[in-house]
Design a protein around this motif. Structure first.
Motif, PDB file in Angstrom:
ATOM      1  N   LEU A   1      -2.128 -10.589   3.228  1.00  0.00           N
ATOM      2  CA  LEU A   1      -2.639  -9.041   2.555  1.00  0.00           C
ATOM      3  C   LEU A   1      -4.096  -9.076   1.851  1.00  0.00           C
ATOM      4  O   LEU A   1      -4.052 -10.247   0.640  1.00  0.00           O
ATOM      5  N   LEU A   2      -4.950  -8.482   2.894  1.00  0.00           N
ATOM      6  CA  LEU A   2      -6.006  -8.106   1.445  1.00  0.00           C
ATOM      7  C   LEU A   2      -6.495  -6.886   1.775  1.00  0.00           C
ATOM      8  O   LEU A   2      -6.804  -6.016   2.158  1.00  0.00           O
ATOM      9  N   LEU A   3      -7.200  -7.078   0.240  1.00  0.00           N
ATOM     10  CA  LEU A   3      -8.248  -5.626  -0.101  1.00  0.00           C
ATOM     11  C   LEU A   3      -9.030  -6.318  -0.009  1.00  0.00           C
ATOM     12  O   LEU A   3      -9.576  -6.881  -0.901  1.00  0.00           O
ATOM     13  N   ARG A   4     -10.696  -5.356  -0.076  1.00  0.00           N
ATOM     14  CA  ARG A   4     -11.566  -5.688  -0.160  1.00  0.00           C
ATOM     15  C   ARG A   4     -12.475  -7.382   0.446  1.00  0.00           C
ATOM     16  O   ARG A   4     -12.666  -7.708  -0.632  1.00  0.00           O
ATOM     17  N   GLU A   5     -11.428  -7.129   1.750  1.00  0.00           N
ATOM     18  CA  GLU A   5     -11.334  -8.852   2.071  1.00  0.00           C
ATOM     19  C   GLU A   5     -10.929 -10.299   1.438  1.00  0.00           C
ATOM     20  O   GLU A   5     -10.711 -11.209   1.197  1.00  0.00           O
ATOM     21  N   LYS A   6     -10.297  -9.349   0.030  1.00  0.00           N
ATOM     22  CA  LYS A   6     -10.258 -10.476  -0.750  1.00  0.00           C
ATOM     23  C   LYS A   6      -8.160 -10.395  -0.956  1.00  0.00           C
ATOM     24  O   LYS A   6      -7.310  -9.949  -0.964  1.00  0.00           O
ATOM     25  N   LYS A   7      -7.480 -11.767  -0.882  1.00  0.00           N
ATOM     26  CA  LYS A   7      -5.761 -11.640  -1.683  1.00  0.00           C
ATOM     27  C   LYS A   7      -5.711 -10.696  -2.207  1.00  0.00           C
ATOM     28  O   LYS A   7      -5.497 -11.620  -3.172  1.00  0.00           O
ATOM     29  N   VAL A   8      -4.856 -10.370  -1.833  1.00  0.00           N
ATOM     30  CA  VAL A   8      -3.770  -9.568  -2.933  1.00  0.00           C
ATOM     31  C   VAL A   8      -1.944  -9.921  -2.353  1.00  0.00           C
ATOM     32  O   VAL A   8      -1.289  -9.801  -3.854  1.00  0.00           O
ATOM     33  N   ALA A   9      -1.905 -10.347  -1.325  1.00  0.00           N
ATOM     34  CA  ALA A   9      -0.624 -10.813  -1.278  1.00  0.00           C
ATOM     35  C   ALA A   9      -0.440 -11.807  -0.540  1.00  0.00           C
ATOM     36  O   ALA A   9      -0.882 -12.234   0.743  1.00  0.00           O
TER      37      ALA A   9
END
Ligand code: BTN
Length: 337
Positions: free
Chosen positions: A180-188
């Protein structure tokens, strides 16, 4: 856990004192033993007033993931009604796996405030510092054939994405198979492990790691540019216990949808968030690297890749890196995350 039992008693009427004698009688422990447990709770951040002849009163609670903290927020029928809580654990997945072998029921949950050997996919490590994030594993016992097990992973990815959205207002995307990504960074990330025979699943352990309150500088240097947390994205800390309760609610909801209606609604929701179709990708699968265009995922969750030579390949496990300009996700670390 005695500390949790004490908290439950103190929370029954938050404005009232509960006498030491009463706590000791109900929990069948000496007053001194209760006093020591209260001291433990204070070191965890609980503010507990103690007055002679009056007893104990809970003044303030920290954001811990004890069952007595999650229970009052939980709006599920069966998921997470039993939580096995650990201050520190090897890996919540390994613990849940053992509990399931010993007969744990569907919906039982393992939560660790930290993990000493948090595990990611493909043998990687999952960074698991204490009191900052969520490390949670659920025991599921679906009556489905083993080949459908990966749909459970897709279901969990959708449930986690919807939880992030409901909790933070941010819109995560999904990167195949289940980052799961937020602004293309992995958050989960999700790590699901299955125990089965050829035609029958005994249980699945659904393991979820969500970066909640880690600051950007707290990530190890080698993943700092690729990882994020809800706090880093929102600029303020989020309630971990509220997130955990919401995640269990979403998991119950999506799991029941999957059991009733099959994979179609799950895959639709997954595709809406993944938007993988048409993206140029580099896929690493069992040490083999393939470059091509992602066509779709099939009904079992395998990635369908069209190679540059026009050949279609079905990829069941691996890592994806987007290579076109639309999306500049950096290569996933192969060591730590
Ligand atoms: C990945 O993206 O590589 C999957 C990461 C999964 C991490 C979670 S944290 C809770 C559970 N326990 C583990 O040891 N791993 C999963």
């Amino acid at each position: 856990m005695i500390e949790d039992e004490i908290l439950r008693l103190l929370k029954e009427d938050p404005s009232a004192f509960v006498s030491g004698g009463e706590v000791s009688r109900l929990l069948k422990l000496s007053r001194t033993a209760i006093w020591k447990r209260v001291r433990n709770l204070r070191t965890l951040g609980y503010v507990i007033e103690a007055l002679p002849r009056m007893g104990y009163r809970l003044i303030q609670s920290p954001d811990l993931l004890l069952p007595s903290e999650i229970d009052p927020l939980l709006r599920t029928e069966w998921m997470g009604k039993k939580v096995h809580y650990f201050n520190s654990v090897d890996s919540t997945n390994s613990t849940a796996y053992q509990l399931a072998l010993d007969g744990a029921k569907e919906g039982e949950v393992v939560i660790g405030e930290s993990q000493e050997k948090g595990r990611g996919r493909l043998g990687r490590q999952w960074v698991s510092p204490p009191f900052l994030n969520l490390y949670l594993s659920v025991v599921l016992r679906p009556k489905i054939p083993p080949y459908q097990a990966s749909l459970i992973t897709f279901m969990a990815a959708v449930a986690t994405a919807e939880t992030i959205e409901r909790h933070s207002g941010l819109t995560p995307s999904i990167k195949w198979p289940n980052d799961l990504l937020l602004r293309e960074k992995k958050v989960a990330g999700l790590l699901n492990e299955i125990h089965s025979e050829t035609d029958r699943i005994h249980f699945i352990i659904l393991g979820m790691g969500v970066n909640l309150n880690m600051d950007a500088k707290e990530f190890p240097k080698d993943i700092r540019t690729q990882a994020t947390s809800l706090k880093a994205e929102k600029g303020r800390a989020v309630s971990r216990k509220a997130f955990a309760a919401l995640l269990l609610e979403e998991l119950e909801r999506w799991y029941e949808i999957f059991l009733k209606e099959g994979g179609t609604p799950v895959l639709k929701a997954w595709r809406d968030r993944a938007q993988i179709q048409g993206k140029e990708v580099r896929v690493t699968s069992f040490d083999e690297v393939r470059i091509g265009r992602a066509v779709d995922v099939d009904s079992d969750g395998a990635l369908i890749l069209e190679t540059r030579g026009g050949e279609r390949k079905r990829i069941v496990a691996g890592d994806v890196e987007y290579t076109n300009k639309m999306s500049n996700v950096k290569e996933q670390s192969s060591k730590k995350f």
